[in-house]
Design a protein around this motif. Structure first.
Motif, PDB file in Angstrom:
ATOM      1  N   THR A 131      42.643  -3.418  58.859  1.00  0.00           N
ATOM      2  CA  THR A 131      41.244  -3.799  59.056  1.00  0.00           C
ATOM      3  C   THR A 131      40.482  -3.759  57.745  1.00  0.00           C
ATOM      4  OG1 THR A 131      41.440  -2.717  61.187  1.00  0.00           O
ATOM      5  CG2 THR A 131      39.242  -3.345  60.480  1.00  0.00           C
ATOM      6  N   PHE A 169      41.648  -6.669  55.498  1.00  0.00           N
ATOM      7  CA  PHE A 169      41.076  -7.959  55.895  1.00  0.00           C
ATOM      8  C   PHE A 169      39.598  -8.014  55.557  1.00  0.00           C
ATOM      9  CE2 PHE A 169      44.431  -8.872  59.367  1.00  0.00           C
ATOM     10  CZ  PHE A 169      45.312  -9.218  58.365  1.00  0.00           C
ATOM     11  N   ASN A 170      38.886  -6.894  55.787  1.00  0.00           N
ATOM     12  CA  ASN A 170      37.473  -6.857  55.444  1.00  0.00           C
ATOM     13  C   ASN A 170      37.267  -7.126  53.965  1.00  0.00           C
ATOM     14  OD1 ASN A 170      35.791  -6.482  57.622  1.00  0.00           O
ATOM     15  ND2 ASN A 170      36.458  -4.360  57.865  1.00  0.00           N
ATOM     16  N   ILE A 192      39.279  -8.618  51.810  1.00  0.00           N
ATOM     17  CA  ILE A 192      39.597 -10.006  51.439  1.00  0.00           C
ATOM     18  C   ILE A 192      38.483 -10.939  51.881  1.00  0.00           C
ATOM     19  CG2 ILE A 192      41.236 -11.891  51.717  1.00  0.00           C
ATOM     20  CD1 ILE A 192      43.402  -9.860  52.148  1.00  0.00           C
ATOM     21  N   GLY A 193      37.943 -10.682  53.075  1.00  0.00           N
ATOM     22  CA  GLY A 193      36.857 -11.517  53.574  1.00  0.00           C
ATOM     23  C   GLY A 193      35.647 -11.491  52.667  1.00  0.00           C
ATOM     24  N   TRP A 194      35.233 -10.293  52.277  1.00  0.00           N
ATOM     25  CA  TRP A 194      34.084 -10.199  51.371  1.00  0.00           C
ATOM     26  C   TRP A 194      34.382 -10.826  50.029  1.00  0.00           C
ATOM     27  CZ3 TRP A 194      29.756  -9.832  53.484  1.00  0.00           C
ATOM     28  CH2 TRP A 194      29.552  -9.040  54.603  1.00  0.00           C
ATOM     29  N   VAL A 215      36.375 -13.396  49.505  1.00  0.00           N
ATOM     30  CA  VAL A 215      36.271 -14.849  49.668  1.00  0.00           C
ATOM     31  C   VAL A 215      34.816 -15.280  49.642  1.00  0.00           C
ATOM     32  CG1 VAL A 215      36.644 -16.747  51.269  1.00  0.00           C
ATOM     33  CG2 VAL A 215      38.447 -15.081  50.890  1.00  0.00           C
ATOM     34  N   LEU A 216      33.974 -14.543  50.384  1.00  0.00           N
ATOM     35  CA  LEU A 216      32.551 -14.892  50.405  1.00  0.00           C
ATOM     36  C   LEU A 216      31.943 -14.806  49.005  1.00  0.00           C
ATOM     37  CD1 LEU A 216      31.238 -13.235  53.690  1.00  0.00           C
ATOM     38  CD2 LEU A 216      31.525 -15.642  53.163  1.00  0.00           C
ATOM     39  N   LEU A 240      30.590 -21.672  43.839  1.00  0.00           N
ATOM     40  CA  LEU A 240      30.003 -22.876  44.436  1.00  0.00           C
ATOM     41  C   LEU A 240      28.480 -22.811  44.482  1.00  0.00           C
ATOM     42  CD1 LEU A 240      32.430 -23.689  47.363  1.00  0.00           C
ATOM     43  CD2 LEU A 240      32.356 -24.623  45.072  1.00  0.00           C
ATOM     44  N   PHE A 245      27.017 -31.619  52.018  1.00  0.00           N
ATOM     45  CA  PHE A 245      26.931 -30.363  52.775  1.00  0.00           C
ATOM     46  C   PHE A 245      25.732 -30.395  53.714  1.00  0.00           C
ATOM     47  CE2 PHE A 245      25.384 -26.039  53.341  1.00  0.00           C
ATOM     48  CZ  PHE A 245      26.525 -25.446  53.869  1.00  0.00           C
ATOM     49  N   ALA A 299      26.456 -32.813  56.525  1.00  0.00           N
ATOM     50  CA  ALA A 299      27.394 -32.181  57.454  1.00  0.00           C
ATOM     51  C   ALA A 299      26.680 -31.121  58.278  1.00  0.00           C
ATOM     52  CB  ALA A 299      28.557 -31.566  56.692  1.00  0.00           C
ATOM     53  N   ALA A 300      25.742 -30.391  57.647  1.00  0.00           N
ATOM     54  CA  ALA A 300      25.034 -29.332  58.384  1.00  0.00           C
ATOM     55  C   ALA A 300      24.173 -29.924  59.484  1.00  0.00           C
ATOM     56  CB  ALA A 300      24.181 -28.510  57.420  1.00  0.00           C
ATOM     57  N   PHE A 321      26.442 -30.743  62.142  1.00  0.00           N
ATOM     58  CA  PHE A 321      26.922 -29.476  62.706  1.00  0.00           C
ATOM     59  C   PHE A 321      25.926 -28.909  63.707  1.00  0.00           C
ATOM     60  CE2 PHE A 321      27.078 -24.861  62.623  1.00  0.00           C
ATOM     61  CZ  PHE A 321      28.402 -24.650  62.966  1.00  0.00           C
ATOM     62  N   PHE A 368      27.331 -28.372  67.298  1.00  0.00           N
ATOM     63  CA  PHE A 368      27.551 -26.971  67.661  1.00  0.00           C
ATOM     64  C   PHE A 368      26.647 -26.571  68.815  1.00  0.00           C
ATOM     65  CE2 PHE A 368      27.339 -22.329  66.770  1.00  0.00           C
ATOM     66  CZ  PHE A 368      28.677 -22.088  66.993  1.00  0.00           C
ATOM     67  N   SER A 410      28.214 -27.791  71.908  1.00  0.00           N
ATOM     68  CA  SER A 410      29.352 -27.006  72.382  1.00  0.00           C
ATOM     69  C   SER A 410      28.886 -25.663  72.938  1.00  0.00           C
ATOM     70  CB  SER A 410      30.397 -26.829  71.282  1.00  0.00           C
ATOM     71  OG  SER A 410      29.996 -25.848  70.380  1.00  0.00           O
ATOM     72  N   SER A 434      39.135  -7.554  63.262  1.00  0.00           N
ATOM     73  CA  SER A 434      38.574  -7.055  62.015  1.00  0.00           C
ATOM     74  C   SER A 434      37.438  -7.947  61.549  1.00  0.00           C
ATOM     75  CB  SER A 434      39.651  -7.006  60.938  1.00  0.00           C
ATOM     76  OG  SER A 434      39.983  -8.318  60.579  1.00  0.00           O
ATOM     77  N   GLY A 461      35.643  -8.930  58.072  1.00  0.00           N
ATOM     78  CA  GLY A 461      35.380  -9.890  57.008  1.00  0.00           C
ATOM     79  C   GLY A 461      36.100 -11.214  57.152  1.00  0.00           C
ATOM     80  N   LEU A 462      37.437 -11.166  57.202  1.00  0.00           N
ATOM     81  CA  LEU A 462      38.191 -12.418  57.248  1.00  0.00           C
ATOM     82  C   LEU A 462      37.971 -13.152  58.551  1.00  0.00           C
ATOM     83  CD1 LEU A 462      41.649 -11.979  55.563  1.00  0.00           C
ATOM     84  CD2 LEU A 462      39.799 -13.488  54.983  1.00  0.00           C
ATOM     85  N   VAL A 487      34.954 -15.275  58.077  1.00  0.00           N
ATOM     86  CA  VAL A 487      35.262 -16.440  57.240  1.00  0.00           C
ATOM     87  C   VAL A 487      36.040 -17.476  58.034  1.00  0.00           C
ATOM     88  CG1 VAL A 487      36.551 -17.203  55.222  1.00  0.00           C
ATOM     89  CG2 VAL A 487      35.191 -15.141  55.092  1.00  0.00           C
ATOM     90  N   PHE A 510      32.791 -24.946  61.374  1.00  0.00           N
ATOM     91  CA  PHE A 510      32.165 -25.954  60.506  1.00  0.00           C
ATOM     92  C   PHE A 510      33.031 -27.212  60.428  1.00  0.00           C
ATOM     93  CE2 PHE A 510      30.742 -27.895  56.539  1.00  0.00           C
ATOM     94  CZ  PHE A 510      29.377 -27.888  56.769  1.00  0.00           C
ATOM     95  N   ASN A 529      33.047 -29.297  63.720  1.00  0.00           N
ATOM     96  CA  ASN A 529      31.818 -29.910  64.207  1.00  0.00           C
ATOM     97  C   ASN A 529      31.149 -30.825  63.196  1.00  0.00           C
ATOM     98  OD1 ASN A 529      31.647 -28.916  66.879  1.00  0.00           O
ATOM     99  ND2 ASN A 529      31.251 -26.901  66.041  1.00  0.00           N
ATOM    100  N   THR A 530      31.855 -31.212  62.145  1.00  0.00           N
ATOM    101  CA  THR A 530      31.272 -32.178  61.214  1.00  0.00           C
ATOM    102  C   THR A 530      32.213 -33.380  61.105  1.00  0.00           C
ATOM    103  OG1 THR A 530      32.313 -31.035  59.386  1.00  0.00           O
ATOM    104  CG2 THR A 530      30.048 -30.451  59.859  1.00  0.00           C
ATOM    105  N   PRO A 531      31.655 -34.568  60.802  1.00  0.00           N
ATOM    106  CA  PRO A 531      32.489 -35.777  60.803  1.00  0.00           C
ATOM    107  C   PRO A 531      33.531 -35.748  59.689  1.00  0.00           C
ATOM    108  CG  PRO A 531      30.163 -36.321  60.788  1.00  0.00           C
ATOM    109  CD  PRO A 531      30.250 -34.872  60.527  1.00  0.00           C
ATOM    110  N   VAL A 558      32.455 -37.563  56.399  1.00  0.00           N
ATOM    111  CA  VAL A 558      31.632 -36.773  55.469  1.00  0.00           C
ATOM    112  C   VAL A 558      32.516 -35.821  54.671  1.00  0.00           C
ATOM    113  CG1 VAL A 558      29.792 -35.074  55.339  1.00  0.00           C
ATOM    114  CG2 VAL A 558      29.604 -36.964  56.923  1.00  0.00           C
TER     115      VAL A 558
END
Lengths: 312, 258
Positions: A28, A31-32, A34-36, A38-39, A46, A287, A290-291, A294, A298, A301, B67, B69-70, B73, B80, B83-85, B88
């Motif tokens: 856990t 993964f946490n 790695i997630g942070w 990536v963010l 970017l 972006f 796309a948003a 979205f 979304f 859905s 878990s 964080g991942l 993501v 995302f 739900n986008t074309p 695009v």
């Protein structure tokens, strides 16, 4: 009940020793982390360079949003007289019928651009393809063999082709082969409808076939006519099962309206393209576009999920 | 193979004056172009299938793990991209990646992969991967929770539980929607032609612009696409019949081994 449950569930607060002995490495935690990471990488590589370069600056102006949502500012079009002339034809030679016909020909609609025309085309195509798809579904279930074969053929053909190809064929082929000179939105609507009606027909058919056979037999035994059976017994039960598939098809349709940008319909994607060519910020502009898609898809859905939960 | 992946399309047959065409000439003379386009469509679909399955599997497993964080993501990615074309996304990948310094153009064993082919295939793979992850996740969640708990309490590790208990049961529920997703992907690959991937759709536009025999050329391309998608649809139909849980249950009740 509450006192017992409280006794059973309340745990003693962790002592300092227990806290210290918690393992440092768990999956856990990994993964946490790695997630942070990536963010953080996304933010670092970017978002921050993009913000520094000033490529987000166009979005602080209302005109950019206006361009994306309803198209460029045509000035006098904002007045009702001009706007209604565009939509329903010149005012002095307008009767109720001719105004409606002019509107349905969609000759004035090209003045409506961006997200507005996307939604317009989408709603038009949904309504048309629901109606047409319903009849194709009934045709495929009918006892008359030629009709059944025709409807099956149409459904299978359209479902097997890319909607991009269908829209392209309609746009290039219809004016040349059939001599039809329609406004650009009509080509998009026809192309999307051809594809979506086939999928809708399949959804309706699956929904109708999914209704228990005993229901039909009971209805016939009670002396209902086939038409009444379908309307008052089969459809109410079938619609409930079809909602998730229909909504997911709506989402597909919303995304497919972006394909109309290649046949020169001035919809959201094409407006985004024109803007990024002007501002030279393709990633940010795409972006945002796309948003916008979205948000629509979304929320659709989410709504379908809530409907499902309500029905259960 | 090298010719198949070459980006630049060779010149179509020089257009004779309009009256000089006999019926079907435009198609017959440009048949090599169409076949080449079909090959590229197939290659794009195959590579995107591999990418999307890998991405989908990883994202689905991340989304069912308990878990933080991942999982966030992975969920953001899947929602995302779903739900986008695709158009695009393809535009953003093709025009946008070079702007942040990512060049996807590469040479591999003497085959040069162009920028549009690589970025288009990547976009198609990620777009489809989001759908695949959703299908796999639904399959994993549909396995009763007690199965996993029982396996864990018998002393299997998380990976063993997934491999030996959960996945074999999930595959049955995942395969039919997966077939649908991949047949949709084959059709979606036509969108890549809008950034200049020389697939079947691109050749249709190209030959049509050269010869103006609209009806013949587009109808021929319709037939070519049917040749690709109808076998796929038949496969999906077969999968749906074979792995339909209702049918499996009735067969099991009758004592058949499913």
């Amino acid at each position: 009940m509450s006192a017992d449950a409280a006794i059973l569930t309340v745990e003693p607060p962790p002592s300092g020793a227990a806290k210290r002995s918690a393992p440092f490495f768990t999956y856990t935690n990994l993964f946490n982390a790695i997630g942070w990471l990536v963010l953080a990488l996304i933010l670092w590589f970017l978002v921050i360079p993009a913000a520094r370069g000033g490529t987000w600056a166009p979005f602080s102006e209302w005109s950019t949003w206006r361009f994306l949502l309803v198209g460029p500012d045509f000035g006098p079009m904002d007045e009702w007289a001009t706007w209604s002339t565009l939509m329903f034809g010149p005012a002095d030679e307008r009767t109720f019928g001719s105004g409606l016909l002019y509107f349905i020909s969609l000759k004035g609609i090209p003045q409506l651009q961006g997200l507005a025309i996307t939604l317009f085309v989408g709603v038009f195509a949904v309504v048309l393809s629901t109606i047409i798809g319903f009849f194709f579904a009934l045709g495929r279930l009918s006892n008359f063999k030629p009709l059944r074969l025709f409807c099956s053929g149409y459904i299978e053909l359209m479902r097997a082709l890319p909607s991009y190809l269908i829209i392209f064929y309609v746009f290039i082929g219809f004016p040349k082969l059939l001599g039809l000179n329609l406004a650009a939105p009509w080509f998009a609507i026809i192309g999307l409808t051809l594809y979506t009606s086939a999928v809708m027909a399949e959804i309706f058919r699956a929904g109708i076939l999914g209704v228990d056979k005993g229901q039909l037999e009971a209805a016939y035994a009670l002396g209902l006519k086939p038409r009444d059976t379908i309307v008052s017994i089969v459809l109410p039960q079938a619609v409930r099962r079809m909602v998730p598939s229909i909504v997911s098809q709506l989402i597909t349709l919303t995304k497919d309206t972006s394909l109309a940008s290649v046949i020169a319909l001035q919809e959201l994607t094409r407006k985004g393209k024109q803007l990024y060519e002007f501002y030279n910020n393709v990633l940010e502009m795409m972006f945002v576009v796309a948003a916008i898609y979205f948000l629509i898809c979304f929320s659709l859905s989410l709504a379908s999920k809530r409907l499902e939960i309500k029905q259960q | 193979m090298l010719e198949l992946l070459a980006q630049a399309a060779p010149a179509a047959a020089a257009p004779p004056p309009e009256a000089a065409y006999y019926f079907g000439q435009a198609v017959v003379e440009n048949l090599p172009l169409f076949i080449k386009g079909m090959g590229i469509t197939l290659v794009v679909a195959l590579v995107a299938a591999v990418i999307s399955f890998t991405v989908g599997l990883v994202v689905a497993v991340l989304r069912v793990t308990p878990s933080g964080g991942l999982k966030i993501v992975a969920t953001c990615f899947a929602e995302f991209f779903r739900n986008t074309p695709l158009l695009v996304q393809v535009i953003a990948f093709y025009f946008g990646l070079p702007r942040i310094g990512v060049r996807l153009k590469f040479d591999f064993l003497g085959i040069s992969i162009s920028d549009s082919l690589a970025s288009g295939t990547l976009a198609l793979g990620l777009y489809t991967g989001a759908f695949v992850s959703e299908a796999i996740r639904a399959g994993l969640l549909a396995v009763p929770k007690g199965q996993g708990e029982a396996a864990r309490s018998l002393g299997l590790s998380i990976l063993q539980t997934l491999k030996l208990v959960v996945i074999p049961q999930a595959v049955r529920m995942v395969l039919p929607p997966l077939g649908n997703i991949y047949s949709a992907m084959l059709k979606n690959s036509a969108i890549l032609s809008s950034v200049g991937v020389a697939d079947l759709m691109y050749q249709a536009d190209y030959v049509n612009n050269r010869t103006f025999q609209t009806f013949e050329v587009l109808s021929a391309v319709v037939l070519f696409y049917l040749m690709l998608t109808l076998p796929m649809a038949a496969l999906v139909h077969w999968l749906e019949r074979k792995y339909n849980p209702l049918r499996a249950r009735t067969l099991r009740l009758r004592g058949a081994r499913v």
